[in-house]
Design a protein around this motif. Sequence first.
Motif, PDB file in Angstrom:
ATOM      1  N   ALA A  82       0.760  -1.333  -0.077  1.00 21.08           N
ATOM      2  CA  ALA A  82       0.040  -0.027   0.035  1.00 21.08           C
ATOM      3  C   ALA A  82       0.946   1.229  -0.064  1.00 21.08           C
ATOM      4  O   ALA A  82       1.769   1.376   1.017  1.00 21.08           O
ATOM      5  CB  ALA A  82      -0.864  -0.029   1.326  1.00 21.08           C
ATOM      6  N   GLY A  83       0.769   1.915  -0.959  1.00 17.95           N
ATOM      7  CA  GLY A  83       1.393   3.387  -1.056  1.00 17.95           C
ATOM      8  C   GLY A  83       2.937   3.150  -1.212  1.00 17.95           C
ATOM      9  O   GLY A  83       3.269   1.783  -1.591  1.00 17.95           O
ATOM     10  N   ARG A  84       3.993   4.159  -1.031  1.00 13.47           N
ATOM     11  CA  ARG A  84       5.083   4.116  -1.415  1.00 13.47           C
ATOM     12  C   ARG A  84       6.180   3.334  -0.149  1.00 13.47           C
ATOM     13  O   ARG A  84       5.967   4.224   0.816  1.00 13.47           O
ATOM     14  CB  ARG A  84       5.876   5.294  -1.971  1.00 13.47           C
ATOM     15  CG  ARG A  84       5.266   5.888  -3.196  1.00 13.47           C
ATOM     16  CD  ARG A  84       5.490   7.394  -3.483  1.00 13.47           C
ATOM     17  NE  ARG A  84       6.874   7.459  -3.850  1.00 13.47           N
ATOM     18  CZ  ARG A  84       7.466   8.203  -3.336  1.00 13.47           C
ATOM     19  NH1 ARG A  84       7.355   8.509  -2.328  1.00 13.47           N
ATOM     20  NH2 ARG A  84       9.027   8.502  -3.815  1.00 13.47           N
ATOM     21  N   GLN A  85       6.624   2.292  -0.353  1.00 11.96           N
ATOM     22  CA  GLN A  85       7.155   1.697   0.820  1.00 11.96           C
ATOM     23  C   GLN A  85       8.311   2.582   1.434  1.00 11.96           C
ATOM     24  O   GLN A  85       8.697   2.544   2.686  1.00 11.96           O
ATOM     25  CB  GLN A  85       7.917   0.421   0.448  1.00 11.96           C
ATOM     26  CG  GLN A  85       8.632  -0.417   1.367  1.00 11.96           C
ATOM     27  CD  GLN A  85       7.803  -0.701   2.561  1.00 11.96           C
ATOM     28  OE1 GLN A  85       6.426  -1.300   2.289  1.00 11.96           O
ATOM     29  NE2 GLN A  85       8.143  -0.681   3.857  1.00 11.96           N
ATOM     30  N   ILE A  86       8.828   3.504   0.450  1.00 14.98           N
ATOM     31  CA  ILE A  86      10.109   4.373   1.171  1.00 14.98           C
ATOM     32  C   ILE A  86       9.594   5.275   2.384  1.00 14.98           C
ATOM     33  O   ILE A  86      10.218   5.398   3.277  1.00 14.98           O
ATOM     34  CB  ILE A  86      10.667   5.048   0.035  1.00 14.98           C
ATOM     35  CG1 ILE A  86      11.996   5.885   0.517  1.00 14.98           C
ATOM     36  CG2 ILE A  86       9.477   6.228  -0.596  1.00 14.98           C
ATOM     37  CD1 ILE A  86      13.013   5.089   0.820  1.00 14.98           C
ATOM     38  N   VAL A  87       8.465   5.718   2.311  1.00 16.41           N
ATOM     39  CA  VAL A  87       7.969   6.407   3.376  1.00 16.41           C
ATOM     40  C   VAL A  87       7.841   5.736   4.759  1.00 16.41           C
ATOM     41  O   VAL A  87       8.478   5.906   5.866  1.00 16.41           O
ATOM     42  CB  VAL A  87       6.505   7.007   3.151  1.00 16.41           C
ATOM     43  CG1 VAL A  87       6.236   7.910   4.388  1.00 16.41           C
ATOM     44  CG2 VAL A  87       6.729   7.785   1.723  1.00 16.41           C
ATOM     45  N   ALA A  88       7.391   4.489   4.690  1.00 17.43           N
ATOM     46  CA  ALA A  88       7.451   3.538   5.822  1.00 17.43           C
ATOM     47  C   ALA A  88       8.734   3.075   6.239  1.00 17.43           C
ATOM     48  O   ALA A  88       9.158   3.342   7.463  1.00 17.43           O
ATOM     49  CB  ALA A  88       6.532   2.374   5.483  1.00 17.43           C
ATOM     50  N   SER A  89       9.818   2.782   5.332  1.00 11.96           N
ATOM     51  CA  SER A  89      11.100   2.543   5.589  1.00 11.96           C
ATOM     52  C   SER A  89      11.784   3.618   6.180  1.00 11.96           C
ATOM     53  O   SER A  89      12.611   3.568   7.095  1.00 11.96           O
ATOM     54  CB  SER A  89      11.759   2.177   4.346  1.00 11.96           C
ATOM     55  OG  SER A  89      11.201   0.905   3.569  1.00 11.96           O
ATOM     56  N   LEU A  90      11.948   4.795   5.881  1.00 14.18           N
ATOM     57  CA  LEU A  90      12.430   5.921   6.596  1.00 14.18           C
ATOM     58  C   LEU A  90      11.710   6.256   7.666  1.00 14.18           C
ATOM     59  O   LEU A  90      12.432   6.980   8.870  1.00 14.18           O
ATOM     60  CB  LEU A  90      12.306   7.175   5.470  1.00 14.18           C
ATOM     61  CG  LEU A  90      13.265   7.141   4.434  1.00 14.18           C
ATOM     62  CD1 LEU A  90      13.057   8.404   3.370  1.00 14.18           C
ATOM     63  CD2 LEU A  90      14.687   6.900   4.935  1.00 14.18           C
ATOM     64  N   THR A  91      10.530   5.866   8.110  1.00 11.93           N
ATOM     65  CA  THR A  91       9.909   6.055   9.444  1.00 11.93           C
ATOM     66  C   THR A  91      10.509   5.104  10.433  1.00 11.93           C
ATOM     67  O   THR A  91      10.808   5.291  11.453  1.00 11.93           O
ATOM     68  CB  THR A  91       8.430   5.755   9.212  1.00 11.93           C
ATOM     69  OG1 THR A  91       7.788   6.807   8.433  1.00 11.93           O
ATOM     70  CG2 THR A  91       7.702   6.073  10.650  1.00 11.93           C
ATOM     71  N   VAL A  92      10.680   3.983   9.951  1.00 16.36           N
ATOM     72  CA  VAL A  92      11.510   3.075  10.619  1.00 16.36           C
ATOM     73  C   VAL A  92      12.977   3.003  10.915  1.00 16.36           C
ATOM     74  O   VAL A  92      13.406   3.221  12.138  1.00 16.36           O
ATOM     75  CB  VAL A  92      11.171   1.543  10.072  1.00 16.36           C
ATOM     76  CG1 VAL A  92      11.860   0.268  11.198  1.00 16.36           C
ATOM     77  CG2 VAL A  92       9.533   1.099  10.113  1.00 16.36           C
ATOM     78  N   VAL A  93      13.482   3.444   9.881  1.00 13.63           N
ATOM     79  CA  VAL A  93      14.866   3.794   9.912  1.00 13.63           C
ATOM     80  C   VAL A  93      15.246   5.160   9.293  1.00 13.63           C
ATOM     81  O   VAL A  93      15.305   5.254   8.240  1.00 13.63           O
ATOM     82  CB  VAL A  93      15.898   2.740   9.032  1.00 13.63           C
ATOM     83  CG1 VAL A  93      17.283   2.974   9.126  1.00 13.63           C
ATOM     84  CG2 VAL A  93      15.414   1.292   9.415  1.00 13.63           C
ATOM     85  N   PRO A  94      15.115   6.019  10.209  1.00 17.29           N
ATOM     86  CA  PRO A  94      15.242   7.472   9.778  1.00 17.29           C
ATOM     87  C   PRO A  94      16.660   7.902   9.269  1.00 17.29           C
ATOM     88  O   PRO A  94      16.367   8.848   8.283  1.00 17.29           O
ATOM     89  CB  PRO A  94      15.167   8.398  11.023  1.00 17.29           C
ATOM     90  CG  PRO A  94      14.572   7.378  11.947  1.00 17.29           C
ATOM     91  CD  PRO A  94      15.031   6.085  11.723  1.00 17.29           C
TER      92      PRO A  94
END
Length: 241
Positions: A82-94
Amino acid sequence: MNAVRGELSKLRSLPSTWAAVAVGLAAPTVIAILNSSSLRNTGRTSTDVGYQELAFGVVGAIILGVVLASSEYVTEGEDSAAGRQIVASLTVVPSRTRLLAAKIVALTIATTVLAIVASALTLLSVHVILGYDVAIPRALGIIVYWVLTSMLAFGITVLARNGIVPLAVLILNTSVVSVTFLLTKLTPLAAYFPDLAGARMFVGKMAVPVELSPVAGGLVMTAWVVAVLLAAFVLFSRRDA
């Protein structure tokens, strides 16, 4: 380590990963069996049988590298929940540097395992059919070649933020028409392209105008990969997600 485990888990969840595994294992093994049977039937010999086939099997490593990077930017399709995974990835690993480093480590682990299994299946098949012994240095060269190729594919995809063009170009150059090889007919400098230079680590005979030792070929390919990854790190850390 948590970031690396997360990337490995993400890689396992992508359908394209299993397609890469299937191609990486099946293609070189099947082709090697066919070529070995042909050599046995005709009485001919070839010191590169098995090793050349593994050069085609590197398509599996290319897919792994491209998918691990491009899945972050896919907004629809099987590789995106769902959506662009990069946003979630950077939330978990800033930290972008840490995130990219974790991806590279995960990719190295996955490609190394795939290369080892593919090499074992392919070279064992050749040994059973033709009785050829496995040359350990050349087998190690194949593993290094697969890992470096996957990193090159990953770095190019990070720079492009799209997997379609890198995947098409790299696979076509590897398995259909080697543009880099054709360029050696125009200039000897083309022998220093990463795919041709790296192949010297395990292929004994190549009709190219520049002779490189296995070590020199590996160093040339490594230099290309380092340059591409450095550019990927710089661009990834500066542009918007």
